[in-house]
Write a protein that holds these residues in place. Structure first.
Motif, short mmCIF file in Angstrom:
data_model
loop_
_atom_site.label_atom_id
_atom_site.label_comp_id
_atom_site.label_asym_id
_atom_site.label_seq_id
_atom_site.Cartn_x
_atom_site.Cartn_y
_atom_site.Cartn_z
N UNK A 82 -8.44 -11.42 28.94
CA UNK A 82 -7.75 -13.29 27.54
C UNK A 82 -6.47 -11.75 27.55
N UNK A 83 -6.42 -10.73 26.44
CA UNK A 83 -5.53 -9.91 26.08
C UNK A 83 -4.29 -9.04 27.04
N UNK A 84 -5.15 -9.10 28.22
CA UNK A 84 -3.86 -8.32 29.46
C UNK A 84 -3.15 -9.21 29.67
N UNK A 85 -2.28 -9.64 30.33
CA UNK A 85 -1.19 -10.48 31.38
C UNK A 85 -1.55 -10.66 31.95
N UNK A 86 -1.83 -9.62 32.35
CA UNK A 86 -1.57 -9.54 34.44
C UNK A 86 -3.85 -9.44 34.56
N UNK A 87 -4.30 -9.91 33.82
CA UNK A 87 -5.53 -9.60 34.36
C UNK A 87 -6.17 -10.59 34.79
N UNK A 88 -7.36 -10.21 35.12
CA UNK A 88 -8.33 -11.32 36.25
C UNK A 88 -9.86 -10.83 35.63
N UNK A 89 -10.72 -11.60 35.18
CA UNK A 89 -11.98 -10.98 35.08
C UNK A 89 -12.85 -11.21 36.79
N UNK A 90 -13.89 -10.39 37.14
CA UNK A 90 -14.43 -10.99 37.66
C UNK A 90 -15.60 -10.59 38.54
N UNK A 91 -16.73 -11.95 38.07
CA UNK A 91 -18.35 -11.52 37.73
C UNK A 91 -19.02 -11.19 38.85
N UNK A 92 -19.48 -9.72 39.53
CA UNK A 92 -20.35 -9.36 40.47
C UNK A 92 -21.81 -10.74 41.09
N UNK A 93 -21.29 -11.12 42.20
CA UNK A 93 -22.81 -11.74 42.51
C UNK A 93 -23.58 -12.06 41.86
N UNK A 94 -24.08 -11.23 41.95
CA UNK A 94 -25.88 -11.19 42.10
C UNK A 94 -26.01 -10.60 40.46
N UNK A 95 -26.80 -11.32 39.27
CA UNK A 95 -27.32 -11.23 38.46
C UNK A 95 -27.31 -9.95 38.13
N UNK A 96 -28.74 -9.17 38.16
CA UNK A 96 -28.89 -8.25 37.35
C UNK A 96 -27.94 -6.96 37.98
#
Length: 127
Positions: A82-96
């Motif tokens: 949210x704080x970085x203007x050009x950032x995208x968070x990507x969750x790794x598919x494997x939960x653990x």
């Protein structure tokens, strides 16, 4: 693999780095080092350390995170997105998926690297 692991494992941090990290947690801010009010006044011209202006970070950034990571809380990653203007968070598919898995997991290629390489190629085309 043990020599490679030792050669690339975390090399530590200075006491000041750890203190600064603790200050971020304690004060709930992402600011410069807090020396104390008097030294802050001398150093920064104000009693509280100034926050970092993340709007100045214009580089495209991809923040990969795993829900099993005990060193980095995913909520911090989402806040940074949210704080970085050009950032995208990507969750790794494997939960653990854990912190060290980014380097040492047998499935890191499928979980992270292939996506990261694709994003780098995309970014290169946009330039």
């Amino acid at each position: 693999m043990f020599p490679a692991f030792l050669g690339h494992h975390m090399s530590g941090a200075s006491l000041r780095q750890v203190t600064h990290y603790g200050q971020s947690i304690r004060f709930g801010t992402f600011s410069r080092f807090h020396y104390g009010h008097i030294q802050n006044l001398y150093t920064y011209g104000r009693v509280d350390p100034p926050p970092y202006n993340l709007n100045l970070v214009t580089a495209r950034s991809y923040l990969h995170y795993g829900l099993g990571d005990l060193e980095t809380d995913y909520r911090d990653i989402l806040l940074l997105e949210e704080l970085l203007p050009n950032a995208r968070a990507i969750q790794v598919p494997r939960p653990g998926f854990h912190h060290i898995d980014f380097i040492w997991s047998m499935d890191a290629r499928e979980q992270v690297y292939e996506t990261a390489l694709q994003m780098m190629r995309e970014a290169e085309r946009l330039q």
